[in-house]
Each structure stands twice: as structure tokens, then as C-alpha cells.
Design a protein around this motif. Structure first.
Motif, PDB file in Angstrom:
ATOM      1  N   PRO A   1       0.874  -1.116  -0.207  1.00 32.32           N
ATOM      2  CA  PRO A   1       0.108   0.043  -0.017  1.00 32.32           C
ATOM      3  C   PRO A   1       0.817   1.221  -0.042  1.00 32.32           C
ATOM      4  O   PRO A   1       0.912   1.966   0.753  1.00 32.32           O
ATOM      5  N   LEU A   2       1.408   1.646  -1.254  1.00 26.16           N
ATOM      6  CA  LEU A   2       2.484   2.747  -1.215  1.00 26.16           C
ATOM      7  C   LEU A   2       1.643   4.026  -0.712  1.00 26.16           C
ATOM      8  O   LEU A   2       2.132   4.835  -0.168  1.00 26.16           O
ATOM      9  N   ALA A   3       0.572   4.346  -1.241  1.00 24.57           N
ATOM     10  CA  ALA A   3      -0.032   5.801  -0.824  1.00 24.57           C
ATOM     11  C   ALA A   3      -0.263   5.734   0.696  1.00 24.57           C
ATOM     12  O   ALA A   3       0.178   6.848   1.223  1.00 24.57           O
ATOM     13  N   GLU A   4      -0.376   4.644   1.364  1.00 21.65           N
ATOM     14  CA  GLU A   4      -0.618   4.861   2.928  1.00 21.65           C
ATOM     15  C   GLU A   4       0.625   4.938   3.414  1.00 21.65           C
ATOM     16  O   GLU A   4       0.921   5.616   4.551  1.00 21.65           O
ATOM     17  N   ILE A   5       1.760   4.380   2.794  1.00 21.07           N
ATOM     18  CA  ILE A   5       3.190   4.468   3.250  1.00 21.07           C
ATOM     19  C   ILE A   5       3.646   5.668   3.354  1.00 21.07           C
ATOM     20  O   ILE A   5       3.990   6.509   4.104  1.00 21.07           O
ATOM     21  N   VAL A   6       3.387   6.569   1.938  1.00 18.10           N
ATOM     22  CA  VAL A   6       3.826   7.675   1.846  1.00 18.10           C
ATOM     23  C   VAL A   6       2.978   8.670   2.690  1.00 18.10           C
ATOM     24  O   VAL A   6       3.514   9.457   3.347  1.00 18.10           O
ATOM     25  N   ALA A   7       1.872   8.427   3.052  1.00 19.70           N
ATOM     26  CA  ALA A   7       1.053   9.448   4.031  1.00 19.70           C
ATOM     27  C   ALA A   7       1.497   9.264   5.402  1.00 19.70           C
ATOM     28  O   ALA A   7       1.846  10.539   6.027  1.00 19.70           O
TER      29      ALA A   7
ATOM     30  N   ALA B   1       4.668   8.669   5.996  1.00 21.93           N
ATOM     31  CA  ALA B   1       5.990   9.415   5.986  1.00 21.93           C
ATOM     32  C   ALA B   1       5.706  10.795   6.245  1.00 21.93           C
ATOM     33  O   ALA B   1       6.516  11.644   6.715  1.00 21.93           O
ATOM     34  N   ARG B   2       4.774  11.442   5.322  1.00 19.33           N
ATOM     35  CA  ARG B   2       4.423  13.028   5.161  1.00 19.33           C
ATOM     36  C   ARG B   2       4.159  13.362   6.453  1.00 19.33           C
ATOM     37  O   ARG B   2       4.398  14.387   6.991  1.00 19.33           O
ATOM     38  N   ALA B   3       3.482  12.429   7.240  1.00 17.08           N
ATOM     39  CA  ALA B   3       3.030  12.922   8.560  1.00 17.08           C
ATOM     40  C   ALA B   3       4.000  13.157   9.601  1.00 17.08           C
ATOM     41  O   ALA B   3       3.802  13.553  10.861  1.00 17.08           O
ATOM     42  N   HIS B   4       5.096  12.525   9.163  1.00 11.67           N
ATOM     43  CA  HIS B   4       6.162  12.511  10.283  1.00 11.67           C
ATOM     44  C   HIS B   4       7.452  13.478   9.857  1.00 11.67           C
ATOM     45  O   HIS B   4       8.599  13.210  10.285  1.00 11.67           O
ATOM     46  N   GLY B   5       7.099  14.253   8.696  1.00 14.46           N
ATOM     47  CA  GLY B   5       8.246  15.461   8.412  1.00 14.46           C
ATOM     48  C   GLY B   5       9.360  14.753   7.538  1.00 14.46           C
ATOM     49  O   GLY B   5       9.221  14.443   6.432  1.00 14.46           O
ATOM     50  N   ARG B   6      10.408  14.798   8.140  1.00 15.23           N
ATOM     51  CA  ARG B   6      11.623  14.565   7.491  1.00 15.23           C
ATOM     52  C   ARG B   6      12.048  13.023   7.105  1.00 15.23           C
ATOM     53  O   ARG B   6      12.915  12.410   7.666  1.00 15.23           O
ATOM     54  N   VAL B   7      11.075  12.699   6.393  1.00 11.00           N
ATOM     55  CA  VAL B   7      11.143  11.296   5.710  1.00 11.00           C
ATOM     56  C   VAL B   7      11.273  11.066   4.207  1.00 11.00           C
ATOM     57  O   VAL B   7      10.199  11.912   3.601  1.00 11.00           O
ATOM     58  N   LEU B   8      11.879  10.536   3.643  1.00 15.80           N
ATOM     59  CA  LEU B   8      11.974  10.225   2.375  1.00 15.80           C
ATOM     60  C   LEU B   8      11.383   8.621   1.988  1.00 15.80           C
ATOM     61  O   LEU B   8      11.697   7.808   2.804  1.00 15.80           O
ATOM     62  N   VAL B   9      10.959   8.607   0.656  1.00 15.42           N
ATOM     63  CA  VAL B   9      10.407   7.081   0.562  1.00 15.42           C
ATOM     64  C   VAL B   9      10.853   6.893  -0.944  1.00 15.42           C
ATOM     65  O   VAL B   9      10.502   7.545  -1.872  1.00 15.42           O
ATOM     66  N   HIS B  10      11.324   5.677  -1.065  1.00 13.17           N
ATOM     67  CA  HIS B  10      11.892   5.021  -2.153  1.00 13.17           C
ATOM     68  C   HIS B  10      11.030   3.772  -2.314  1.00 13.17           C
ATOM     69  O   HIS B  10      10.846   3.051  -1.337  1.00 13.17           O
ATOM     70  N   SER B  11      10.733   3.401  -3.558  1.00 13.48           N
ATOM     71  CA  SER B  11      10.102   2.353  -3.740  1.00 13.48           C
ATOM     72  C   SER B  11      10.940   1.456  -5.105  1.00 13.48           C
ATOM     73  O   SER B  11      11.059   2.133  -5.914  1.00 13.48           O
ATOM     74  N   ASP B  12      11.393   0.357  -4.796  1.00 13.77           N
ATOM     75  CA  ASP B  12      11.855  -0.285  -5.836  1.00 13.77           C
ATOM     76  C   ASP B  12      10.364  -1.091  -6.684  1.00 13.77           C
ATOM     77  O   ASP B  12       9.746  -1.995  -6.013  1.00 13.77           O
ATOM     78  N   ALA B  13      10.110  -0.484  -7.791  1.00 14.67           N
ATOM     79  CA  ALA B  13       9.074  -1.134  -8.555  1.00 14.67           C
ATOM     80  C   ALA B  13       9.145  -1.868  -9.610  1.00 14.67           C
ATOM     81  O   ALA B  13       8.552  -2.002 -10.613  1.00 14.67           O
ATOM     82  N   VAL B  14      10.266  -2.729  -9.493  1.00 16.79           N
ATOM     83  CA  VAL B  14      10.845  -3.330 -10.521  1.00 16.79           C
ATOM     84  C   VAL B  14       9.782  -4.357 -10.974  1.00 16.79           C
ATOM     85  O   VAL B  14       9.387  -4.569 -12.196  1.00 16.79           O
ATOM     86  N   GLN B  15       9.074  -5.270  -9.997  1.00  9.65           N
ATOM     87  CA  GLN B  15       8.042  -6.030 -10.629  1.00  9.65           C
ATOM     88  C   GLN B  15       6.764  -5.182 -10.782  1.00  9.65           C
ATOM     89  O   GLN B  15       6.035  -6.161 -11.559  1.00  9.65           O
ATOM     90  N   ALA B  16       6.498  -4.340 -10.467  1.00 11.66           N
ATOM     91  CA  ALA B  16       5.138  -3.610 -10.528  1.00 11.66           C
ATOM     92  C   ALA B  16       5.006  -3.037 -11.984  1.00 11.66           C
ATOM     93  O   ALA B  16       3.852  -2.996 -12.500  1.00 11.66           O
ATOM     94  N   VAL B  17       5.997  -2.082 -12.158  1.00 12.19           N
ATOM     95  CA  VAL B  17       5.884  -1.377 -13.475  1.00 12.19           C
ATOM     96  C   VAL B  17       5.586  -2.309 -14.797  1.00 12.19           C
ATOM     97  O   VAL B  17       6.077  -3.587 -15.106  1.00 12.19           O
ATOM     98  N   GLY B  18       4.435  -1.835 -15.543  1.00  7.83           N
ATOM     99  CA  GLY B  18       3.969  -2.526 -16.565  1.00  7.83           C
ATOM    100  C   GLY B  18       2.939  -3.725 -16.314  1.00  7.83           C
ATOM    101  O   GLY B  18       2.344  -3.986 -17.145  1.00  7.83           O
ATOM    102  N   LYS B  19       2.983  -3.954 -14.817  1.00  5.47           N
ATOM    103  CA  LYS B  19       1.833  -4.892 -14.570  1.00  5.47           C
ATOM    104  C   LYS B  19       0.591  -4.392 -13.906  1.00  5.47           C
ATOM    105  O   LYS B  19      -0.642  -4.727 -14.229  1.00  5.47           O
ATOM    106  N   VAL B  20       0.843  -3.463 -13.038  1.00  7.86           N
ATOM    107  CA  VAL B  20      -0.519  -2.752 -12.318  1.00  7.86           C
ATOM    108  C   VAL B  20      -0.251  -1.304 -12.424  1.00  7.86           C
ATOM    109  O   VAL B  20       0.772  -0.644 -12.741  1.00  7.86           O
TER     110      VAL B  20
END
Length: 389
Positions: free
Chosen positions: A160-166, A168-187
Motif C-alpha cells: 500500500p504505497l499511498a498509505e506508506i507515503v502518507a 511518511a509525510r505525517a512525520h516530516g523529514r522522511v523520504l520514501v523510495h520504492s523498488d518498483a521492478v516487479q510492478a511497472v507495466g503490470k499494475v
């Protein structure tokens, strides 16, 4: 090798589409270097930038934010080198990694062990969001980088990337990276809409040539140092002459995936479900991993108690069916999956884990061949059980 085989290992690599091969061949005929200013160089540059635009459209990112690499591993290593930062913010001092991440994240980062933490997942394979929130709250005085993949390569579980990013944003100084190797082109995956800071991908997972990938950075996010030095290419971050034929091929594959993704997902999900139903019918005690969570439409991961994965893989191969036991990034070794261990799967059951992953050239006949081979494999297993009883 006979062409009369069922290739069901697209999560390891998806065969290059004929249209992509044609695009690669056209790019091979371009004589110029994309960095040259003459007509030949400009033609090469135009082809390169068209590929960048196509990839940007696929993942929902501005082309200028796409940096080409040699693949997902190099891209992830660069992001997790400690050089990633948001404008006006120091580089991260702590790294939080999901427990089911790919080795390019778990062993490819450059954070010291004492600054790195592993976030647990639930039995479903989904990240434990409560644990993430607790750690972010405890680290409120630190600059934190969170790395969670978009989808797991072994189980297909979609995070649930949207929830994970939310969070992170609620806690200020947090960056979020996602390894999207398997998802790109499939979803569907929209980098900008999700609000990610960095995303990494690999072309050969969506029917592009091997050896090309990219990292995508948010507009106010950058790397404070080049990760390949020696020139001015790729925004001075990844220097060296670009692999033009491979990148043009990735651009072509990205455009095909973007235009056909939704229809292909429906088709593959139906085939995946047919395979899963066939497995359960032939082996009622089979356990399907990640089936209670959202999954990639092309991925089926399961085990049958008592079935040994290496033995099964040989039997499938001899029957003309290519499947795997999990990640292809372990030098051909079959070992217990850390992904399944993190999900609480017992060592005995995990030892028999098999992965079936479908792709653009998978058809009903491939599923039928797989199920026919599987029926023979489990028949042998059940016979041995009866003889041992």
C-alpha cells in the motif's frame, strides 16, 4: 532447446516482444553518439529522449526526472547510497527497509548496520503499517529513508504505497523510495500521484532488453553526488555513453505496456486464477502465499507440504515447463526464501515453495501444460506418502 515449452518465469525475466526487438534493431542502425552535436548525434539523442518520454508516461513522471541506468539493482544502489536528499533537507541518517525486500535493497544499500532497521510484514506479506508508524514516531529527530517495494517478486504481494507515503509525510523529514521492478507495466503505478521521492525499475521485467533500467526522482529531490563518474550524461549523475539500443527497446516496451496494461492484467489474472484453482484441485493441501493480500495479476506462489522445490523444478523442466522457486538473483541456487521466512512460513513448507509467473506470451495451453506436469509431480509425492504410511 525445444521451442515446445511453457515459459512461466516472467518475474525473473520476460522475453523481449517482437515489436521491441524491431525497435532495438532500428536503434542499432543509428551511427551517432547521443552526446554529439552533429546530425547523427542529434538523431541518436532524439531516439534517447523519446524513450525517456515513453518511460515517464508509463510511471507517471516528468521525463526530466528519469535517469537511465543499467538496471534496477544499479538504480536502487544509487538511491540507497546515502546521497538522496530533498531540497533544504540533510541526507538521511537512518534507513528503514521492509522485511520482504529484494537483495538489491537489503544488501545493496550503504547505510551502516546500526543505522538500518528492518520493518516487519504481516502473514499476508503486507508491510506492518503500525510498526512503520511507531518507528517513524521514535525517530522524529532523524532524517529517515524508507524503502518498500511496490510488489514482491516472489509472492506478487502489492504494497500500500499511498498509505506508506502518507505516514511518511505525517512525520516530516522522511523520504520514501520504492523498488518498483516487479510492478511497472503490470499494475497502475503513478509516481507523481503517489508522492514518492524515488522509484527504481528494470526493463527486462516488462519485455524490454536486459541491462537497462532507470531511477525516477521527485522534482525537489536529488542525489548530491554522481553514482557513475566520468562525463556529463544523465544529468551528470550516471556518466558514460548510454546504451541506446537497449533504452530505445525499453521505451518501446514501456509504450506497449502502458497501452495494453489493463487488458493484459485481466487476461493474466484469469490465467493465474485458473492455475491456482488447478493446483488446489490436484493438491488440496497446497498453501498459496499472499492470497489474502492484493497481488500482481501474473504471479502465483505456493507450496505443497512434503514437496521438495529442487526436485519439483527438475521434474517441471523435464516436462517442458519453466517455473522457479523464487528470486532469480541468487546465482541459480535454491535456498530458503527470506521473504517467506518474514511472513512466518515454516522452514519445511518454504522448502517446497514454487513460483509461477505469467507474461505477454502466456496462453491457456501453457497453463494446461503446467497443470499436467504438476499433476504428475504431486501424484509421485502422494504415492510416496502412501508407501511410507
Amino acid at each position: 532447446m525445444s521451442l515446445d515449452r511453457a515459459y512461466l518465469d516472467h518475474n525473473a525475466t520476460s522475453p523481449v516482444r517482437p515489436e521491441v526487438s524491431a525497435a532495438v534493431a532500428r536503434a542499432l542502425a543509428l551511427p551517432g553518439n547521443p552526446s554529439s552535436v552533429h546530425a547523427e548525434g542529434r538523431a541518436a539523442r532524439a531516439a534517447l529522449e523519446e524513450a525517456r518520454e515513453r518511460l515517464g508516461r508509463l510511471v507517471g513522471a516528468a521525463p526530466a526526472r528519469v535517469v537511465f541506468t543499467s538496471g534496477g539493482t544499479e538504480a536502487a544502489n544509487a538511491v540507497l547510497s546515502g546521497a538522496l536528499r530533498r531540497r533544504g533537507m540533510p541526507a538521511p541518517t537512518r534507513l528503514l527497509i521492509g522485511a520482504t525486500e529484494h537483495p538489491c535493497v537489503t544488501t545493496g544499500h550503504r547505510f551502516p548496520a546500526e543505522a538500518t532497521e528492518t520493518l516487519p510484514v504481516l502473514a499476508s506479506g503486507l508491510l506492518d503499517l503500525a510498526a512503520l508508524e511507531a518507528r517513524l514516531a521514535a525517530l522524529r529527530d532523524a532524517v529517515v529513508l524508507v524503502s518498500v517495494h511496490a510488489a514482491n517478486n516472489e509472492t506478487g504481494v502489492v504494497q500500500p504505497l499511498a498509505e506508506i507515503v502518507a505516514l511518511a509525510r505525517a512525520h516530516g523529514r522522511v523520504l520514501v523510495h520504492s523498488d518498483a521492478v516487479q510492478a511497472v507495466g503490470k499494475v497502475p503505478l503513478d509516481f507523481s500521484a503517489l508522492g514518492l521521492d524515488a522509484l527504481t525499475l528494470s526493463g527486462h521485467k516488462f519485455a524490454a532488453p536486459k541491462g537497462v533500467g532507470a531511477l525516477v526522482l521527485r522534482e525537489d529531490v536529488g542525489l548530491d553526488a554522481a553514482f557513475v563518474r566520468g562525463g556529463g550524461q544523465e544529468g551528470r549523475l550516471r556518466c558514460g555513453t548510454e546504451n541506446l539500443p537497449g533504452l530505445v527497446g525499453m521505451g518501446a516496451a514501456a509504450e506497449i505496456a502502458r497501452l495494453g496494461r489493463d487488458a493484459d492484467a485481466l487476461r493474466l489474472a484469469a490465467l493465474r486464477d485458473a492455475a491456482e484453482q488447478g493446483v488446489r484441485a490436484r493438491a488440496p493441501d497446497a498453501v498459496v502465499f499472499g492470497c489474502t493480500a492484493p497481488r500482481l495479476p501474473n504471479t502465483l506462489s505456493f507450496a505443497v507440504p512434503g514437496l521438495d522445490a529442487p526436485t519439483a523444478l527438475i521434474a517441471f523442466d523435464l516436462a517442458g515447463v519453466a517455473v522457479s522457486s523464487g528470486s532469480a538473483c541468487s546465482s541459480g541456487r535454491v535456498a530458503r526464501s527470506p521473504v517467506l521466512a518474514a511472513m512466518g512460513v515454516s522452514p519445511a513448507l518454504a522448502a517446497g515453495a514454487l513460483r509461477v509467473s505469467l507474461g505477454w506470451n502466456t496462453g491457456e495451453s501453457d497453463i494446461a501444460r503446467f497443470l499436467d506436469a504438476f499433476e504428475r509431480v504431486v501424484a509421485t509425492l502422494y504415492r510416496r506418502r502412501r508407501e511410507a504410511a
